[in-house]
Design an enzyme around this catalytic site. Structure first.
Site, PDB file in Angstrom:
ATOM      1  N   CYS A  99     -87.056  -8.770  68.305  1.00  0.00           N
ATOM      2  CA  CYS A  99     -87.764  -8.985  67.045  1.00  0.00           C
ATOM      3  C   CYS A  99     -88.864  -7.936  66.925  1.00  0.00           C
ATOM      4  CB  CYS A  99     -88.379 -10.388  67.027  1.00  0.00           C
ATOM      5  SG  CYS A  99     -89.395 -10.664  65.558  1.00  0.00           S
ATOM      6  N   VAL A 100     -88.716  -7.059  65.952  1.00  0.00           N
ATOM      7  CA  VAL A 100     -89.733  -6.043  65.694  1.00  0.00           C
ATOM      8  C   VAL A 100     -89.703  -5.737  64.200  1.00  0.00           C
ATOM      9  CG1 VAL A 100     -88.132  -4.139  66.267  1.00  0.00           C
ATOM     10  CG2 VAL A 100     -90.585  -3.771  66.450  1.00  0.00           C
TER      11      VAL A 100
END
Length: 202
Positions: free
Chosen positions: A97-98
């Site tokens: 998750c970025v």
């Protein structure tokens, strides 16, 4: 986590662009990132990322996968760690998750930018967008515990891929070295087993 090939869904122009970018990274490798080419499916991109110095991941080699969807590059690809890792922004199944792969995505960013972002994430984790809540909480509240856990996971899962130490010179004592090496390997094996037991208890 096997993703279906999207080669037939991508435009020839997109496929050419991806292949060109991958070829460029093979010829001019990014520091600490080694890309693997899958000739049969350009939508399946894999690379190994060295754990950066000064982080709990140092000494580890982490395999990552970037899966291009049929709407790429209009939509961001998905990225996964194939190597187990203890990190706030990596889910238990490896999903990363970025913001770059979500709201900050731009069609002109490309594969190189994603790999560099993943490497940066190892240096500067973001506890605010945590997929692994426990890692995020430890990072914010008890950094030493977080670092110890991340280091332990790195030693167990990310170092098996490393090659054996360079051979000693062949002096008469080389037999002794071989025995020492066996003893070291046994000790290392025992240590890894103990660490795995500790992780289960945590």
């Amino acid at each position: 986590m096997s993703t279906i090939s999207n080669v037939e869904n991508l435009s020839p122009q997109t496929i050419r662009q991806v292949m060109k970018e991958i070829q460029s990274m093979v010829e001019h490798p990014l520091e600490g990132i080694k890309i693997q080419i899958n000739d049969a499916d350009v939508t399946d991109i894999q690379a190994s990322v060295d754990g950066p110095v000064g982080t709990p991941y140092v000494g580890g080699i982490f395999r990552v996968k970037i899966a291009l969807g049929k709407d790429y590059p209009q939509s961001p690809p998905k990225a996964f760690f194939l190597t187990k890792i203890f990190h706030p922004n990596v889910a238990s199944r490896g999903e990363i998750c970025v913001d770059t792969l979500k709201k900050d995505w731009k069609p002109d960013l490309g594969v190189k930018h994603i790999l560099l972002t993943i490497k940066c994430l190892l240096i500067v984790p973001n506890a605010e967008s945590a997929l692994n809540e426990e890692a995020g909480k430890l990072l914010l509240e008890r950094y030493d515990d977080y670092a110890q856990r991340a280091k332990m996971m790195t030693e167990i899962h990310a170092q098996a891929a490393k090659t054996a130490d360079t051979k000693h010179d062949d002096r008469p004592s080389s037999k002794k070295h071989a025995v020492d090496k066996k003893l070291q390997d046994k000790k290392k094996e025992k240590l890894i087993k103990e660490k795995k037991r500790m992780l289960r208890r945590l």
